[in-house]
Design an enzyme around this catalytic site. Structure first.
Site, PDB file in Angstrom:
ATOM      1  N   ASP B  95       0.859  -1.152  -0.046  1.00  0.00           N
ATOM      2  CA  ASP B  95       0.021   0.082   0.005  1.00  0.00           C
ATOM      3  C   ASP B  95       0.758   1.223  -0.092  1.00  0.00           C
ATOM      4  O   ASP B  95       2.167   1.143   0.027  1.00  0.00           O
ATOM      5  CB  ASP B  95      -0.997   0.093   1.233  1.00  0.00           C
ATOM      6  CG  ASP B  95      -0.202   0.000   2.522  1.00  0.00           C
ATOM      7  OD1 ASP B  95       0.998   0.170   2.681  1.00  0.00           O
ATOM      8  OD2 ASP B  95      -1.002  -0.275   3.554  1.00  0.00           O
ATOM      9  N   ASP B 267      -7.870  -7.486  -0.032  1.00  0.00           N
ATOM     10  CA  ASP B 267      -6.908  -7.780   1.091  1.00  0.00           C
ATOM     11  C   ASP B 267      -7.584  -7.311   2.338  1.00  0.00           C
ATOM     12  O   ASP B 267      -8.666  -6.632   2.489  1.00  0.00           O
ATOM     13  CB  ASP B 267      -5.621  -6.784   0.899  1.00  0.00           C
ATOM     14  CG  ASP B 267      -5.896  -5.412   1.559  1.00  0.00           C
ATOM     15  OD1 ASP B 267      -6.661  -4.629   0.702  1.00  0.00           O
ATOM     16  OD2 ASP B 267      -5.400  -5.279   2.667  1.00  0.00           O
ATOM     17  N   CYS B 305     -13.374 -29.462   5.374  1.00  0.00           N
ATOM     18  CA  CYS B 305     -12.230 -28.477   4.974  1.00  0.00           C
ATOM     19  C   CYS B 305     -11.072 -29.235   4.788  1.00  0.00           C
ATOM     20  O   CYS B 305     -10.435 -29.645   5.577  1.00  0.00           O
ATOM     21  CB  CYS B 305     -12.156 -27.510   6.249  1.00  0.00           C
ATOM     22  SG  CYS B 305     -10.970 -26.032   5.685  1.00  0.00           S
ATOM     23  N   CYS B 307      -8.018 -27.644   4.619  1.00  0.00           N
ATOM     24  CA  CYS B 307      -6.740 -26.849   5.247  1.00  0.00           C
ATOM     25  C   CYS B 307      -5.882 -28.062   5.920  1.00  0.00           C
ATOM     26  O   CYS B 307      -6.597 -28.937   6.654  1.00  0.00           O
ATOM     27  CB  CYS B 307      -7.113 -25.644   5.906  1.00  0.00           C
ATOM     28  SG  CYS B 307      -7.596 -25.831   7.707  1.00  0.00           S
ATOM     29  N   CYS B 310      -7.799 -28.379   9.603  1.00  0.00           N
ATOM     30  CA  CYS B 310      -8.875 -29.179   9.735  1.00  0.00           C
ATOM     31  C   CYS B 310      -8.613 -30.487   9.590  1.00  0.00           C
ATOM     32  O   CYS B 310      -9.514 -31.422   9.648  1.00  0.00           O
ATOM     33  CB  CYS B 310      -9.954 -28.349   8.852  1.00  0.00           C
ATOM     34  SG  CYS B 310     -10.714 -27.026   9.436  1.00  0.00           S
ATOM     35  N   HIS B 336      -6.392 -21.802   8.709  1.00  0.00           N
ATOM     36  CA  HIS B 336      -7.877 -22.264   8.685  1.00  0.00           C
ATOM     37  C   HIS B 336      -8.391 -20.962   8.017  1.00  0.00           C
ATOM     38  O   HIS B 336      -9.169 -20.893   6.973  1.00  0.00           O
ATOM     39  CB  HIS B 336      -8.622 -22.717   9.621  1.00  0.00           C
ATOM     40  CG  HIS B 336     -10.121 -22.665   9.375  1.00  0.00           C
ATOM     41  ND1 HIS B 336     -10.672 -23.642   8.651  1.00  0.00           N
ATOM     42  CD2 HIS B 336     -10.950 -21.966   9.706  1.00  0.00           C
ATOM     43  CE1 HIS B 336     -12.112 -23.764   8.459  1.00  0.00           C
ATOM     44  NE2 HIS B 336     -12.025 -22.478   9.168  1.00  0.00           N
TER      45      HIS B 336
END
Lengths: 382, 382
Positions: B95, B267, B305, B307, B310, B336
């Site tokens: 930014d 973002d 899930c 990930c 999980c 996660h």
């Protein structure tokens, strides 16, 4: 060799008293010498099990005292035991809770039956006995569990005589209390810094028929020379065909000196605790990454080190993370420090198999910047 | 298509205003819609770059204000730029520092030339101008850099007129100041919650010839309805052949509603900040893992899930880590939560390509437990 047992120790090579072996467990083989990082509360601080696995960590330790208090061993048993609970599929060792009660609990009262103590978390009252320690460790479900012992200050003879006698009596009670066939219960030798007590304790514990033996009550304030002398006395008694575990010890020079005297297993909070205090281990000693000299240093902690941290990050970046109080600092330095100790264990194993451990040990200690360990460290190595 | 440019945007599919594309950058392709986790101080908090890579994170954001103050953009330039400094090989966006100066600095004084402010770290005085912001961002070396802008409170008309005028003038100065050919400079549309100002700002910024456009000054206190209305006004003006980036926005329903209205990039600190406060994202809304109901819950945060968290850990284990104040909690919940947002972005992309984004969006919002977003969210969808 005992192929029908879930747990057995195989000696692969020997040089002098140094041994290379394999500890077979229900959760896989542990090549020895081995260093076990400590996962006190069912997590090696700041690391995922995947990161530990990437480091090729053969064994981790978890603390019975902490897990009994929080979240509770019954909860962990309900979750299928420590392995599924913490997502770690390789071998785990739990201590007995004894050492932690003596060093952490707010108040404790020992009698021949057991110990009553106040939790360091909330002040609640609890009681540990040999039977209770085994029951908790059976709930936790580690591959290797430890006998409940009493650890005394190293130079208090009277206390050590008493604590040793209790430790021996408790060892027998632990053996009787144990029910699970898939866990190996190790006995613990005590005796402070007194050679005659250590020898006596080693004989008593060795006679009890444990599948492995530990040396407790060292690295608790005694001199390095005394520590080495005690290891020698004890290992002269303990049988060669069973693994020997030096509890709570994990400075790089301690690993070398321990293996030189016949130790196979080590554990220590040092690599992760140092990492959370900005200290990184190198072949020439510790460095404080917070020091300004690292601010623009493009080099890794150790040039040529194969750990994830050294392959990807500069000292400058690590110092930035530390100054900016970023959690990633603890993770990355823990990875490096654990790798360092695992790599020393692997290096010693290879050297013993190649019959060049003398040279390996001599060169390793020569490079260490701490002179107190290089002089008196290895007998016969000048 | 422009194969000779280091940076170009390729539209792959479109359904209504929703777009699927590819942003080509010097550090690789970014499939859009994309969600970028925030690595404020050159680290996405509690995660290694390897973990971000395993999550298949296409883009991360770093903050110019923070890195300028610490460790300094000149230091990062000396280390070869942000990519090698933080060990991240895929695209980075920085930014401009503007928003952070207006929200974080202890004291600030704006004039037409730039902003003078006191560091929130040590109270030292600094000055940012459009030219300085670009110089810093060129030192940092991200793939996408942002024009220096002024962000005003959404409902203060006078302030917004003034800030918008400054933002337009500063945008031209940023374009003039920019030297590096391997970075794409995005312009930022301001105008608060005022449709006419937003339209005016979008026309001015679109006319300046930026390779990409951002909408700033949203998700700063205005209503969701106003946010959606402003996105619609702006996107009706911004050219279709360039990427559109909604800054600082990252609630799951915001992603859906943004893409519905033609946004390509997002973002937000939300997934990692929530993770450090025990909150996990699920398809039906957030859950607080600290709640006692999770103490013996063997299920993962989200059943099915994919990930790492999980696939390996129960809610009971995560709650234990949180109660025991273990750092691993932040790491695992961050994994996660970031996975959740990346997966929403990937799901939207597939749905747009398969021309079923209407249905995807409708079903997603129906399952969310927050009714305020399901009702007024998608025009014509209920």
């Amino acid at each position: 060799m005992n192929l029908n047992e879930p747990f057995w120790f195989e000696l692969v090579a020997q040089q002098g008293k140094a041994r290379a072996g394999i500890l077979h467990t229900p959760h896989g083989d542990i090549p020895t010498p081995v260093f076990a990082p400590v996962g006190t509360q069912a997590t090696v601080k700041a690391l995922t099990p995947a990161q530990l696995d990437e480091l090729d960590t053969p064994l981790i330790l978890a603390n019975t005292y902490h897990l009994y208090l929080r979240p509770g061993d019954d909860l962990i048993a309900d979750m299928g035991g420590l392995h599924p609970f913490m997502g770690w599929e390789r071998p785990i060792l739990t201590d007995s809770g004894g050492f932690q009660v003596f060093s952490l609990a707010k108040m404790r009262k020992v009698d021949d039956e057991g110990v009553t103590f106040k939790s360091h978390i909330d002040g609640s009252m609890h009681r540990l006995t040999p039977e209770k320690s085994i029951a908790i460790q059976e709930n936790l479900g580690a591959d290797i569990i430890m006998a409940f012992d009493e650890c005394a200050p190293p130079y208090d003879r009277e206390y050590n005589e008493q604590a040793m006698a209790r430790t021996h009596a408790w060892a027998e009670r632990c053996l009787k209390a144990k029910k699970r066939p898939d866990q190996a219960l190790f006995g613990i030798v005590q005796g402070g810094a007194f050679a005659d007590l250590r020898e006596q304790s080693a004989r008593a514990i060795a006679a009890s028929g444990f599948p492995g033996h530990a040396i407790g009550g060292l690295s608790v304030g005694e001199s390095k020379a005394d520590m080495h002398a005690m290891i020698e006395v004890v290992n002269a008694v303990l049988p060669d065909d069973k693994p020997r575990y030096l509890m709570g010890v994990g400075m790089p020079d301690d690993l070398i000196n321990g293996v030189w005297r016949g130790i196979d297993m080590f554990d220590c909070v040092l690599p992760t605790r140092l990492a959370r205090h900005q200290a990184a281990m190198t072949p020439t000693g510790r460095i404080n990454l917070m020091n300004a000299v690292n601010a623009r240093d493009e080099h890794p902690i150790v040039e040529g080190c194969q750990c994830y941290t050294c392959r990807h990050f500069s000292r400058a970046y690590l110092r930035h993370l530390i100054v900016a109080k970023e959690m990633l600092a603890a993770t990355l330095v823990s990875i490096h420090n654990i790798h360092t100790l695992l790599d020393i264990a692997r290096g010693m194993r290879q050297a013993i198999i190649a019959q060049c451990f003398d040279q390996y040990a001599r060169e390793f200690l020569m490079h260490l910047a701490q002179p107190q360990t290089a002089g008196d460290a290895i007998p016969g190595l000048s």
